[in-house]
Structures are given as structure tokens and as C-alpha cells.
Design an enzyme around this catalytic site. Structure first.
Site, PDB file in Angstrom:
ATOM      1  N   LYS A   1       2.457  40.156  41.528  1.00 16.20           N
ATOM      2  CA  LYS A   1       3.910  40.103  41.745  1.00 16.20           C
ATOM      3  C   LYS A   1       4.276  40.845  43.037  1.00 16.20           C
ATOM      4  CE  LYS A   1       5.656  38.018  38.108  1.00 16.20           C
ATOM      5  NZ  LYS A   1       6.163  36.643  38.201  1.00 16.20           N
TER       6      LYS A   1
ATOM      7  N   THR B   1       8.947  41.629  38.752  1.00 18.19           N
ATOM      8  CA  THR B   1       8.987  42.496  37.572  1.00 18.19           C
ATOM      9  C   THR B   1       9.234  43.948  37.976  1.00 18.19           C
ATOM     10  OG1 THR B   1       7.378  43.668  36.188  1.00 18.19           O
ATOM     11  CG2 THR B   1       6.494  41.974  37.576  1.00 18.19           C
TER      12      THR B   1
ATOM     13  N   SER C   1      -1.320  46.863  36.698  1.00 18.59           N
ATOM     14  CA  SER C   1      -2.220  45.799  36.236  1.00 18.59           C
ATOM     15  C   SER C   1      -2.394  44.801  37.377  1.00 18.59           C
ATOM     16  CB  SER C   1      -1.625  45.066  35.024  1.00 18.59           C
ATOM     17  OG  SER C   1      -0.644  44.124  35.460  1.00 18.59           O
TER      18      SER C   1
ATOM     19  N   TYR D   1      -1.902  41.596  37.102  1.00 21.20           N
ATOM     20  CA  TYR D   1      -0.714  40.717  37.059  1.00 21.20           C
ATOM     21  C   TYR D   1       0.408  41.317  37.904  1.00 21.20           C
ATOM     22  CZ  TYR D   1       3.952  39.725  35.301  1.00 21.20           C
ATOM     23  OH  TYR D   1       5.297  39.472  35.231  1.00 21.20           O
ATOM     24  N   HIS D   2       0.695  42.607  37.680  1.00 22.00           N
ATOM     25  CA  HIS D   2       1.783  43.225  38.445  1.00 22.00           C
ATOM     26  C   HIS D   2       1.450  43.258  39.940  1.00 22.00           C
ATOM     27  CE1 HIS D   2       2.818  44.872  34.364  1.00 22.00           C
ATOM     28  NE2 HIS D   2       4.006  44.490  34.783  1.00 22.00           N
TER      29      HIS D   2
HETATM   30  N1  LIG Z   1       9.048  37.529  29.599  1.00 24.99           N
HETATM   31  C1  LIG Z   1       9.225  38.719  30.156  1.00 24.99           C
HETATM   32  O1  LIG Z   1       9.483  39.709  29.463  1.00 24.99           O
HETATM   33  C2  LIG Z   1       9.137  38.870  31.653  1.00 24.99           C
HETATM   34  C3  LIG Z   1       9.434  40.112  32.235  1.00 24.99           C
HETATM   35  C4  LIG Z   1       9.381  40.255  33.616  1.00 24.99           C
HETATM   36  C5  LIG Z   1       9.025  39.173  34.405  1.00 24.99           C
HETATM   37  N2  LIG Z   1       8.734  37.977  33.838  1.00 24.99           N
HETATM   38  C6  LIG Z   1       8.368  36.853  34.696  1.00 24.99           C
HETATM   39  O2  LIG Z   1       9.189  35.750  34.376  1.00 24.99           O
HETATM   40  C7  LIG Z   1       8.452  34.539  34.509  1.00 24.99           C
HETATM   41  C8  LIG Z   1       8.539  33.751  33.205  1.00 24.99           C
HETATM   42  O3  LIG Z   1       7.992  34.540  32.164  1.00 24.99           O
HETATM   43  P1  LIG Z   1       7.784  33.941  30.718  1.00 24.99           P
HETATM   44  O4  LIG Z   1       7.725  35.072  29.778  1.00 24.99           O
HETATM   45  O5  LIG Z   1       8.741  32.830  30.507  1.00 24.99           O
HETATM   46  O6  LIG Z   1       6.310  33.359  30.871  1.00 24.99           O
HETATM   47  P2  LIG Z   1       5.740  31.979  30.310  1.00 24.99           P
HETATM   48  O7  LIG Z   1       4.259  32.033  30.413  1.00 24.99           O
HETATM   49  O8  LIG Z   1       6.304  31.699  28.979  1.00 24.99           O
HETATM   50  O9  LIG Z   1       6.322  30.929  31.348  1.00 24.99           O
HETATM   51  C9  LIG Z   1       5.702  30.591  32.551  1.00 24.99           C
HETATM   52  C10 LIG Z   1       5.539  29.080  32.554  1.00 24.99           C
HETATM   53  O10 LIG Z   1       4.998  28.698  33.824  1.00 24.99           O
HETATM   54  C11 LIG Z   1       4.021  27.699  33.592  1.00 24.99           C
HETATM   55  N3  LIG Z   1       3.065  27.741  34.708  1.00 24.99           N
HETATM   56  C12 LIG Z   1       2.274  28.772  35.081  1.00 24.99           C
HETATM   57  N4  LIG Z   1       1.508  28.400  36.126  1.00 24.99           N
HETATM   58  C13 LIG Z   1       1.834  27.114  36.420  1.00 24.99           C
HETATM   59  C14 LIG Z   1       1.369  26.172  37.384  1.00 24.99           C
HETATM   60  N5  LIG Z   1       0.380  26.476  38.212  1.00 24.99           N
HETATM   61  N6  LIG Z   1       1.940  24.948  37.414  1.00 24.99           N
HETATM   62  C15 LIG Z   1       2.932  24.605  36.535  1.00 24.99           C
HETATM   63  N7  LIG Z   1       3.393  25.443  35.600  1.00 24.99           N
HETATM   64  C16 LIG Z   1       2.844  26.693  35.537  1.00 24.99           C
HETATM   65  C17 LIG Z   1       3.390  28.065  32.259  1.00 24.99           C
HETATM   66  O11 LIG Z   1       2.756  26.963  31.637  1.00 24.99           O
HETATM   67  C18 LIG Z   1       4.586  28.582  31.468  1.00 24.99           C
HETATM   68  O12 LIG Z   1       5.196  27.562  30.711  1.00 24.99           O
HETATM   69  C19 LIG Z   1       7.046  34.922  34.889  1.00 24.99           C
HETATM   70  O13 LIG Z   1       6.875  34.803  36.279  1.00 24.99           O
HETATM   71  C20 LIG Z   1       6.949  36.370  34.464  1.00 24.99           C
HETATM   72  O14 LIG Z   1       6.033  37.065  35.266  1.00 24.99           O
HETATM   73  C21 LIG Z   1       8.779  37.804  32.469  1.00 24.99           C
END
Ligand SMILES: NC(=O)c1ccc[n+]([C@@H]2O[C@H](COP(=O)([O-])OP(=O)(O)OC[C@H]3O[C@@H](n4cnc5c(N)ncnc54)[C@H](O)[C@@H]3O)[C@@H](O)[C@H]2O)c1
Length: 373
Positions: free
Chosen positions: A185, A144, A179, A181-182
Site C-alpha cells: 500500500k 490503509t 506487514s 500487504y501494508h
Molecule cells: N476491509 C477493510 O477493513 C479494509 C481496511 C483498509 C483498507 N482496505 C482496502 O480496501 C480495499 C477493499 O478491501 P475489501 O475488504 O473489500 O477486500 P476484498 O478482498 O473483499 O475486495 C477486493 C476485491 O478485489 C478483487 N481483486 C483483487 N485483485 C484483483 C485483480 N487483479 N483483478 C480483478 N479483481 C481483483 C478481489 O477478487 C476482491 O473481490 C482493498 O484494497 C483493501 O486493502 C480494506
């Protein structure tokens, strides 16, 4: 290519699975529904219900004719990870499977340890699985932009050359998260960089900004194939949240001064960026980093855009500044570089009034149908 998508049930994972499947790749998705479970535990609901992965893969097969392989389980568990890798030897792994919410990670000790353990263990397991079971595979990892924080100098694309006492070297650009979370990452990036150096892995780490939107080429006119859409303060990203607030007649809640500036992108561009990263793998022993966003906005600018489009639709949109629940700079310098993916061919879908209106009209229709149920 054989592409394994970890977190394939997620907001980004499911649209990515369909997008790459439609391009003719052989796709497998893995997920343990952690995101759905955390929403239930915290009593927050997405805007509309989405089918589970068994139903989604069946629907996709009916619509497209393509099969998506499915693995349900927890990627922090080594046995589950090896089972997937032994059944579906991937050429590429797209790693989305993390607890992705900054506010959730700051809720309490339980949420914090869930985020730490989950995110780091999944990343570590993927590194070990690639090393042991398919060392040629390319890991495409979602990081991120929040890893960099908001430094008072330009943000480079992953790396910075430091000139110190007449000697020069290149290092990971300094990271300072806002945070837990960050912070996980940042730790992921460090883990990946360490094992890239130790084991000659091939890794692309994508520093993504907040994503907005719902619609992709694969789900247009297919409501059952839409990703889930959170608008709450824990799991909803800021623009998605403002859109729902505007439609619901609730003031757009700007945290503090609203000068917080970030790089944003349309969900369609996430899919294009992932595809471009997959098509352009680094050589073994190289960590490739791209800053993944298409344009920057302050929170105030986003709120003004939603207000403008909402008012054109006949809504009476109000903006309200509330005390900032986060500890962050509300007025700061922000100039991150983002040329890498453009050089690979990314053609951005910018945030126009039309894009915003399409999203707001959809949310408004959902609100009406929910009220009639
Ligand atoms: N959505 C955004 O705006 C955004 C921005 C920057 C980075 N990201 C990164 O992109 C990725 C996806 O984001 P998102 O918004 O789709 O999140 P999301 O929560 O919708 O998707 C993540 C998926 O991973 C699954 N998951 C998590 N831990 C797991 C485990 N131990 N085993 C199996 N499955 C597991 C969750 O059930 C979920 O379906 C994340 O890593 C997030 O940090 C997202």
C-alpha cells in the site's frame, strides 16, 4: 457520473457499487474473484455464501431497476484493463482491487509474491490506463491507516511539514508498515504520487482503518445482496471475528497484550467516505489524502464491548489472550488526525451497543440456520 469500481465483488466493492448506483450514477464493476479463490485455497469460508457478480447484478436490477455493467477478468492484465476503459470511459475509478490481507501476505513466499505482483500491477495498470485513455478521470484509491504504522508522534492526514536547518518543506507523512500487504500500500501511494507529479493525474488516496459490519441502506432486508463476511484469522477483520467467536461460544482471541489501537469505521461510513471523495475531486496534479476512520479502539476495548453486548444477549462471552502471531507494538501511542472527511460532511455511524447487537443477532440467526441445514 460514470464510475468504475475495481474489486466490485469484494466486501467493500459490492456495497459501494449498489450505493453509488442507487444515487443514480452509471456503474461498472470489475473483478476476477481473486478473494474467493484465495479463501478456497486456504480452506477458509465466509460466514454464508454470496451469489457471484452475474447473479448479484441481476438481483440488484430486480430490486432497484438499475443496471450495473460487469467485467470479469484480471486487472493485472493490460489487455483486460484497456478493454474496460475503451467500453466504459469512466469519470472516476474506485480502486479496491488488491489482495487485502496482512496475515495472508505474511504466510509464505507464494502469498507474498502474489500480494506484491497483484497489488502493484493493478495500481500501475490503472495509472497507465488513465494517462493513456481518460486523463481527466479521478482515481479514488483505497490505502490503509496501516501505512503509517504506530509512530510515537501524532499522525497527520497524509502530509507533514518538516522544518530542517531553517528551511521548510512538505512531504508525505513517514510510512513504516507492519506487514508486506501494508508495504504494498505504501508502494502504491509512492507510485501514485510519482505519476501525479509526472502526469498531472487527479488522485485521492484514502487511508482507511479496519471496517466492520454488513448492513447498508441498499441491502437491508435483502440477504442475497449482503457482502461476504469472513471471520477467520486470515481474511476476517478483528471486530467481525470477535462477533462470530462470541456467538459460537469460542473465547475472543486477543493477540498479546491487546493494547494495539487502530481507527475503525462502519461499512456504511466507507460508502459515505467514498461518495464524498468522488464528489470532491482534487485538481489535476494534486494527490489528496484523507484518513478514513471515525473512532479509535484498542483490541481490548473491542473485546470488552463484544463481551458486554454478548452477555446482555445471554451469551457467556470469554476473552482469552493468546500469543501474538504478528510482530507489532502491543502498547503504544496513537493519535491520528481525521478531520478531512468530516469537513466534507461525513456524519459518522459510531459503534454503539445497538449496532453491535444488530450484527451479533444476525450472526446468531445464521449460525442457527447453518446448524439446521
Ligand atoms: N476491509 C477493510 O477493513 C479494509 C481496511 C483498509 C483498507 N482496505 C482496502 O480496501 C480495499 C477493499 O478491501 P475489501 O475488504 O473489500 O477486500 P476484498 O478482498 O473483499 O475486495 C477486493 C476485491 O478485489 C478483487 N481483486 C483483487 N485483485 C484483483 C485483480 N487483479 N483483478 C480483478 N479483481 C481483483 C478481489 O477478487 C476482491 O473481490 C482493498 O484494497 C483493501 O486493502 C480494506
Amino acid at each position: 457520473m460514470r464510475i468504475l469500481i475495481l474489486g466490485g465483488d469484494g466486501y467493500l466493492g459490492w456495497p459501494t457499487a449498489m450505493h453509488l448506483s442507487a444515487k443514480g450514477h452509471e456503474i461498472a464493476v470489475a473483478d476476477n474473484y481473486l478473494r474467493r479463490q484465495l479463501c478456497r485455497e486456504e480452506d477458509v469460508e465466509p460466514l454464508f455464501e454470496t451469489p457471484n457478480l452475474i447473479q448479484r447484478t441481476k438481483l440488484w436490477k430486480a430490486v432497484s431497476g438499475y443496471e450495473i455493467n460487469l467485467f470479469i477478468g484480471d486487472l493485472t492484465q493490460w489487455d483486460f484493463v484497456t478493454e474496460i476503459f475503451n467500453h466504459f470511459k469512466p469519470d472516476c475509478i474506485v480502486h479496491y482491487a488488491e489482495q487485502p490481507s496482512a496475515p495472508y501476505s505474511m504466510l509464505n513466499r507464494r502469498a507474498a509474491t502474489c500480494t506484491l505482483q497483484n497489488n502493484l500491477m493493478v495500481t500501475a495498470n490503472i495509472i497507465f490506463a488513465v494517462h493513456e485513455l481518460c486523463p481527466e478521470a479521478h482515481i479514488v484509491k483505497l490505502g490503509t491507516m496501516g501505512e503509517y504504522g504506530t509512530p510515537n508522534i501524532d499522525i497527520e492526514e497524509g502530509w507533514i511539514e518538516i522544518d530542517h536547518k531553517n528551511r521548510k518543506d512538505t512531504f508525505l507523512y513517514p510510512r513504516q508498515a507492519g506487514s508486506l500487504y501494508h508495504t504494498t500500500k505504501i508502494m502504491d501511494t509512492d507510485l501514485l504520487w510519482f505519476y501525479v507529479r509526472m502526469w498531472d493525474l487527479r488522485v485521492t488516496d484514502l487511508m482507511q482503518g479496519p471496517v466492520y459490519g454488513l448492513f447498508t441502506d441498499e441491502n437491508i432486508n435483502q440477504n442475497q445482496l449482503l457482502p461476504f463476511f469472513n471471520y477467520d484469522e486470515l481474511f476476517g477483520t478483528v471486530l467481525n471475528r470477535f462477533v462470530v467467536q462470541a456467538v459460537a461460544g469460542y473465547p475472543l482471541t486477543v493477540y498479546g497484550k491487546g493494547g494495539q489501537t487502530r481507527g475503525y469505521l462502519n461499512i456504511k461510513d466507507t460508502l459515505n467516505c467514498i461518495r464524498l471523495a468522488i464528489e470532491n475531486p482534487p485538481s489535476p496534479g494534486k494527490l489528496q489524502i484523507f484518513n478514513q476512520f471515525t473512532e479509535t479502539f484498542s483490541v481490548n476495548e473491542l473485546a470488552d464491548m463484544v463481551k458486554h453486548v454478548g452477555n446482555q444477549m445471554g451469551l457467556n462471552v470469554k476473552i482469552q489472550s493468546i500469543e501474538n502471531p504478528r510482530k507489532e507494538a502491543e502498547d503504544h501511542y496513537y493519535n491520528p488526525k481525521h478531520t478531512g472527511l468530516t469537513e466534507l460532511g461525513l456524519e459518522p455511524n459510531f459503534l454503539t451497543d445497538t449496532v453491535l447487537a444488530q450484527l451479533m443477532e444476525f450472526v446468531a440467526r445464521k449460525a442457527v440456520s447453518a446448524a439446521l441445514e
